[in-house]
Design a protein around this motif. Structure first.
Motif, short mmCIF file in Angstrom:
data_model
loop_
_atom_site.label_atom_id
_atom_site.label_comp_id
_atom_site.label_asym_id
_atom_site.label_seq_id
_atom_site.Cartn_x
_atom_site.Cartn_y
_atom_site.Cartn_z
N PHE A 35 1.07 -1.05 0.04
CA PHE A 35 -0.12 -0.11 -0.05
C PHE A 35 0.70 1.19 0.08
N ILE A 58 -8.18 -7.04 1.01
CA ILE A 58 -7.74 -5.56 1.51
C ILE A 58 -8.03 -4.60 0.37
N ASN A 60 -8.31 -0.88 0.95
CA ASN A 60 -7.62 0.30 1.32
C ASN A 60 -6.72 0.25 2.59
N VAL A 61 -5.72 0.91 2.74
CA VAL A 61 -4.86 1.26 4.22
C VAL A 61 -4.55 2.47 4.29
N LEU A 69 -4.11 2.97 12.33
CA LEU A 69 -4.05 2.43 11.08
C LEU A 69 -5.42 1.65 10.70
N CYS A 70 -6.13 2.05 9.82
CA CYS A 70 -7.31 1.35 9.21
C CYS A 70 -7.20 0.50 8.21
N ILE A 71 -7.46 -0.85 8.17
CA ILE A 71 -7.58 -1.62 7.18
C ILE A 71 -8.94 -1.98 6.63
N GLU A 72 -9.22 -1.56 5.58
CA GLU A 72 -10.58 -1.70 4.89
C GLU A 72 -10.68 -2.88 4.08
N TYR A 150 -1.46 -9.46 14.68
CA TYR A 150 -1.03 -8.65 13.66
C TYR A 150 0.27 -8.30 14.33
N TYR A 225 2.82 -0.74 4.07
CA TYR A 225 2.24 0.62 4.06
C TYR A 225 3.17 1.73 4.16
#
Length: 742
Positions: A35, A58, A60-61, A69-72, A150, A225
């Motif tokens: 990302f 996944i 979007n990050v 941190l947001c993992i979509e 994680y 990322y």
């Protein structure tokens, strides 16, 4: 949706690459996705693991704060329904699952070899509609919620030299689509998940981080990322995807994030934000964020709560008016979806998309290129053998109308019970709505507003091409669209002037069928005074606008039709209020008839100058309940045509209503103007998807006061994508819009 090898990170799509920022072996490189904010061309996606077992993806990050941190993640997809010719098999079991009150089998399910395959549709049962199916695997929420699953590491950040797990994991999940049939056979929905990793230390700008999550069984077990907020689309930054005109006096975006079981994030005040040029990535404008609404403060709309459950911060850039394509970026966090600022075309593009949606709902004609990008056969046209029978039931006494006497228990019972053998040959055309195929007189509210736009701004709309069948004739396209919706009621008008309330089938559409495949009986409502008042008002307005456009011959036809309709309605109204049944009529029906009677009277008076209709308007004028359509007309009439006191009262009433909307807008975090304060959000009249009342437009037109224009613009932001979902509530508009509204 097929992922392109590279796409701007601001769209939120996954970027897959073999180019890594940390030194890894070739074998290691094959395991990871990146990302990144890099604008270089990158490699192609890894091969799919198969249709049915494809893992959650996944998409979007980004950070929603320096330490979160947001993992979509998107889980599952729907294999669309298709229609094929039905060929009988010896194992087929056909089951009627629904019939109309006439015994018409409008829902026949096919099970083949024990497998629910689809629905048999179309007259003659010639077509099989195969059920939609769910493909892919769901996210294992228990695994996703565990911080131990994680790790984050980085060679460029001393805090993450060694692998660290997040301090906490929060999750927000929502269904995004569902299949009707699958809900009988287990999981039936697709879902979007937002995984929030509360990090032990804030991330540093420009540094690359390796995030590993192998236990989640996603489409990748790890990714890199690159924390560069200027290029990353953050879920927390909300902007209108329509954009703005350069001279719009109100330009706002918002900054807010509710993290599901993590609650609303508390942001500091006076954060820096910037307007970034989408093409050059230059920072062209900077400003300070302002706290719009604290998460603990209840809003004054709907139920007395804070609907966002998070701080909502306003990003105001009223002073920026350079044309271009931009994104809003919050310092240290990320950016919004892109949007345009333009001198002329920003709102015009949105208008054309909305009008194309209305055009697509036309009944009675085929839909095909060059007017549409799809092909839909002609529906409900008598030339194809469709028969429309006259019913003795009026829309006034139907559950699909006002159900004035309360006798219709299922919306279709009175209509079907009133069936006759009389055919109504001109009952075709009009516009459908709500995912079914009726054409009812209430649909004329849209043509009424189109005609108002033509009246107020004829020079502007005269040359706007909507790419419809009538484009290029002697009328503006907007006028043609209004007349198409109105014409069916004119063709069905009775010789004495009465107006039928529309065309309706004997039940809701058969599951799996399309509008040109109707298997049910079709009826025209009997004339009634309520329907006739509605028609008379819109037809009179059409005649008035045609006169303004210099089309006097066409105007005469609509004027004669409107006058006949209101005269007939008045005769029937007198009979109605004197009938023994009038005591049984609901207060809602009485009120709705009175409103339309008042509006029709002023429309016809403005057109004909016949004082009879002026007297009727004044006699039925109740400012608490009458529509601002009527008030707006009276407020603009020449002084010679009005009672001055009544006109002043009309203007004052409209301004009071507009001021109330300004007040309501100030009581909501996102500035929306729901028309019924106190009603639970989501109702027809108060849903967030309705951006603003025409009352604000009319108040601004009358006064020129910018507070109405500013409130109007502010109230459009939410439905244009500046909302917690970053979702545009008009299909086809913006970068992230509703895909499956029904």
């Amino acid at each position: 949706m097929q992922l392109k090898p590279f796409y701007l990170i601001t769209t939120g799509f996954l970027i897959l690459s073999c180019h890594l920022y940390n030194p890894l072996s070739a074998q290691d490189k094959s395991k990871y996705d990146i990302f990144s904010s890099s604008r270089e061309k990158v490699g192609a996606p890894l091969p799919s693991t198969g249709t049915e077992q494809s893992p959650p993806r996944i998409v979007n990050v980004a950070t929603i704060a320096p330490d979160v941190l947001c993992i979509e993640i998107d889980a599952c997809r729907i294999l669309p329904s298709i229609q094929i010719p039905y060929q009988k098999d010896s194992t087929d079991i056909l089951t009627v699952i629904h019939s109309s009150s006439l015994g018409e089998d409008n829902a026949i399910r096919l099970v083949r070899n024990g497998f629910p395959l689809g629905m048999i549709v179309e007259p003659g049962r010639k077509t099989l509609t195969i059920f939609e199916r769910i493909a892919g695997l769901h996210l294992n929420a228990d695994v996703a919620d565990n911080p131990a699953n994680y790790t984050i590491s980085s060679a460029g950040d001393n805090n993450y030299i060694h692998k660290l797990s997040p301090a906490a994991v929060w999750r927000k999940s929502k269904p995004t689509n569902y299949t009707e049939e699958n809900r009988h056979y287990g999981e039936y929905y697709t879902a979007k998940h937002f995984i929030y990793l509360k990090l032990p230390y804030p991330l540093k700008t420009g540094v690359t981080y390796l995030v590993s999550l192998p236990e989640l069984d996603l489409n990748c077990s790890a990714f890199y990322y690159v924390n560069d907020p200027v290029f990353v689309r953050s879920e927390a930054v909300h902007a209108s995807q329509i954009g703005f005109r350069t001279d719009d006096p109100e330009k706002n975006a918002f900054f807010s994030c509710w993290m599901g079981n993590g609650g609303g994030y508390n942001y500091p005040e006076k954060l820096e934000f910037s307007i970034i040029d989408e093409k050059t990535n230059e920072k062209l404008y900077s400003g300070k964020a302002v706290m719009q609404w604290r998460k603990g403060d209840p809003e004054g709309i709907g139920s007395n709560v804070n609907h966002t459950q998070a701080d909502v911060i306003r990003l105001n850039f009223n002073g920026f008016n350079i044309p271009g394509k931009y994104r809003v970026c919050v310092e240290g966090v990320g950016c919004s979806y892109p949007f345009f600022i333009d001198g002329t075309n920003t709102w015009l593009k949105a208008f054309k998309i909305s009008m194309k949606g209305h055009f697509n709902q036309r009944s009675g004609i085929p839909m095909l290129p060059p007017y549409t990008d799809f092909v839909r056969p002609r529906s409900f046209n008598p030339a194809d053998g469709v028969k429309v029978y006259q019913s003795t039931c009026s829309l006034l006494n139907s559950g699909n109308g006002l159900n004035a006497l309360g006798t219709d228990k299922d919306n279709f019972g009175n209509l079907v019970a009133g069936r006759t053998e009389e055919l109504v040959p001109e009952a075709w055309g009009g516009t459908m709505d709500a995912g079914d195929w009726d054409r009812r007189i209430q649909h004329l509210n849209s043509p009424r507003l189109y005609l108002e736009l033509m009246e107020l701004y004829p020079a502007y709309f005269e040359n706007i091409c909507l790419n419809i069948h009538e484009s290029g004739n002697d009328l503006p396209d907007l006028m043609d669209e209004a007349i198409y919706g109105l014409d069916i009621y004119c063709r069905m008008q009775m010789p004495d002037g009465g107006i039928r309330g529309g065309v309706e089938s004997s039940e809701h559409p058969a599951e799996g069928s399309a509008s040109w495949q109707e298997v049910l009986s079709v009826y025209a409502y009997a004339p009634d005074h309520w329907s006739s008042y509605i028609y008379a008002g819109v037809a009179a307005r059409a005649a008035y606008v045609l006169k303004l456009l210099g089309k006097k011959e066409k105007a005469v036809l609509w004027e004669e039709s409107a006058v006949k309709a209101i005269k007939w309605a008045e005769t029937e109204y007198d009979k109605w209020i004197k009938s023994p049944d009038f005591i049984k009529v609901s207060s809602n029906a009485k009120n709705q008839v009175a409103i339309e009677r008042n509006l029709a009277a002023i429309e016809v008076y403005r057109l004909t100058k016949d004082k009879r209709w002026h007297e009727l308007y004044l006699a039925t004028q109740k400012f608490e309940t009458i529509r601002t359509d009527a008030i707006f007309i009276y407020a603009r009439l020449d002084k010679s045509m009005v009672t001055l006191k009544a006109q002043r009262n009309a203007v004052d009433s409209l301004i009071r209503k507009a001021d109330r909307l300004v007040e309501i807008s100030g009581k909501s975090a996102y500035g929306i103007t729901t028309s019924i304060p106190g009603r639970a959000l989501g109702g027809w009249e108060s849903t967030y998807s309705i951006p603003a009342s025409p009352t604000l437009v009319r108040a601004h037109f009358l006064t020129g006061n910018d507070k109405y224009l500013k409130t109007l613009l502010r109230s459009t932001l939410f439905s244009a994508g500046a909302n917690p979902m970053n979702l545009v509530l008009t299909t086809g508009l913006g970068e992230n819009c509703v895909q499956h509204p029904l």
